[in-house]
Design an enzyme around this catalytic site. Structure first.
Site, PDB file in Angstrom:
ATOM      1  N   ARG A  65       0.905  -1.272   0.035  1.00 51.47           N
ATOM      2  CA  ARG A  65      -0.112  -0.082   0.091  1.00 51.47           C
ATOM      3  C   ARG A  65       0.776   1.288   0.093  1.00 51.47           C
ATOM      4  NH1 ARG A  65      -2.818   1.522   5.312  1.00 51.47           N
ATOM      5  NH2 ARG A  65      -3.955   3.126   4.531  1.00 51.47           N
ATOM      6  N   HIS A 109     -18.322  12.592   0.768  1.00 52.57           N
ATOM      7  CA  HIS A 109     -18.935  11.523   1.107  1.00 52.57           C
ATOM      8  C   HIS A 109     -20.467  11.554   1.208  1.00 52.57           C
ATOM      9  CE1 HIS A 109     -19.309   7.767   4.009  1.00 52.57           C
ATOM     10  NE2 HIS A 109     -20.114   8.608   4.564  1.00 52.57           N
TER      11      HIS A 109
HETATM   12  C1  GRF Z   1     -20.210   9.800  -4.625  1.00 55.12           C
HETATM   13  O1  GRF Z   1     -21.672   9.708  -4.256  1.00 55.12           O
HETATM   14  C2  GRF Z   1     -19.282  10.249  -3.380  1.00 55.12           C
HETATM   15  O2  GRF Z   1     -19.871  11.188  -2.382  1.00 55.12           O
HETATM   16  C3  GRF Z   1     -18.633   8.842  -3.083  1.00 55.12           C
HETATM   17  O3  GRF Z   1     -18.669   8.067  -4.201  1.00 55.12           O
HETATM   18  C4  GRF Z   1     -19.583   8.558  -5.148  1.00 55.12           C
HETATM   19  C5  GRF Z   1     -19.065   8.925  -6.684  1.00 55.12           C
HETATM   20  O4  GRF Z   1     -19.716   9.042  -7.713  1.00 55.12           O
HETATM   21  N1  GRF Z   1     -17.452   9.106  -2.360  1.00 55.12           N
HETATM   22  P1  GRF Z   1     -19.090   9.556  -8.963  1.00 55.12           P
HETATM   23  O5  GRF Z   1     -18.100   8.526  -9.482  1.00 55.12           O
HETATM   24  O6  GRF Z   1     -18.734  10.854  -8.881  1.00 55.12           O
HETATM   25  O7  GRF Z   1     -20.321   9.727  -9.640  1.00 55.12           O
END
Ligand code: GRF
Length: 202
Positions: A65, A109
């Site tokens: 990692r 998030h």
């Molecule tokens: C979003 O809902 C974000 O909050 C989460 O992952 C999703 C990504 O969606 N962390 P996208 O690939 O931008 O459509």
């Protein structure tokens, strides 16, 4: 006018947030590189279409990692990135990358943190029977979904919502909120005081 903030985006999937970030770029910030751990992430395609360098960094090609995160840091550094935005990047950053960009990494998030951290935030809010959820833009520290909160916006949960329906409504709010957060950062209005983020008035 000073130089635009150079933004690097890390993602693993479809990249609708990346698209919103690109669509709002140009006056306060520029997206200068998009990096994915998945070669077939549609977000890489979106980057290419927008003329932004799209880079696949293969976790399996690195010995652990730490080495993978070092490789990510190298790509971001090579593009002189000033702010890293995680936009659906489905891996936990290692401490070496977090330290290399201390207080210069944002994540979005799909819940109102500290409620419903983790990879299934939308489903978890529904299963809990919450009436309101939302989205959070926060600074990234070494713990998952934990760093100081920059912006949040609420999204009501409607009767009959499925996970997909609710996530779509959350994403349409994210598409406004994430560019707004980056603009705040780009215009020097973000100050971190311990767990608190102070947004200076314009
Ligand atoms: C979003 O809902 C974000 O909050 C989460 O992952 C999703 C990504 O969606 N962390 P996208 O690939 O931008 O459509």
């Amino acid at each position: 006018m000073g130089a635009l903030l150079r933004v690097g985006v890390l993602l693993s999937g479809s990249g609708t947030n990346l698209q919103a970030i690109i669509d709002s770029s140009g006056s306060d910030y520029d997206v200068v590189v998009v990096v994915s751990d998945k070669p077939d992430a549609f977000g890489l395609e979106r980057a290419r279409t927008a003329g932004v360098p799209a880079v696949h960094v293969d976790p399996k090609a690195h010995d652990g990692r730490e080495a993978f995160n070092e490789a990510l840091a190298d790509v971001l550094g090579a593009h002189d990135v000033g702010l890293v935005c995680l936009a659906g990047f489905m891996r936990i950053l290692a401490p070496n990358l977090v330290k290399a960009f201390e207080n210069r990494i944002l994540n979005i998030h799909p819940a109102l943190l500290p409620a419903f951290p983790g990879a299934h935030a939308v489903r978890d809010a529904l299963d809990w029977g919450a009436k309101v959820t939302g989205t959070t833009v926060h600074l990234v520290d070494e713990e998952v979904d934990h760093g100081p909160i920059l912006l949040q916006r609420a999204v009501p949960i409607e009767r009959g919502d499925t996970e997909e329906m609710l996530h779509e409504r959350i994403k349409s709010v994210e598409h406004e909120l994430y560019p707004e957060a980056i603009r705040l950062f780009a215009t020097g209005r973000v100050r971190v005081e311990g767990r608190r983020v102070v947004v200076e008035k314009a």
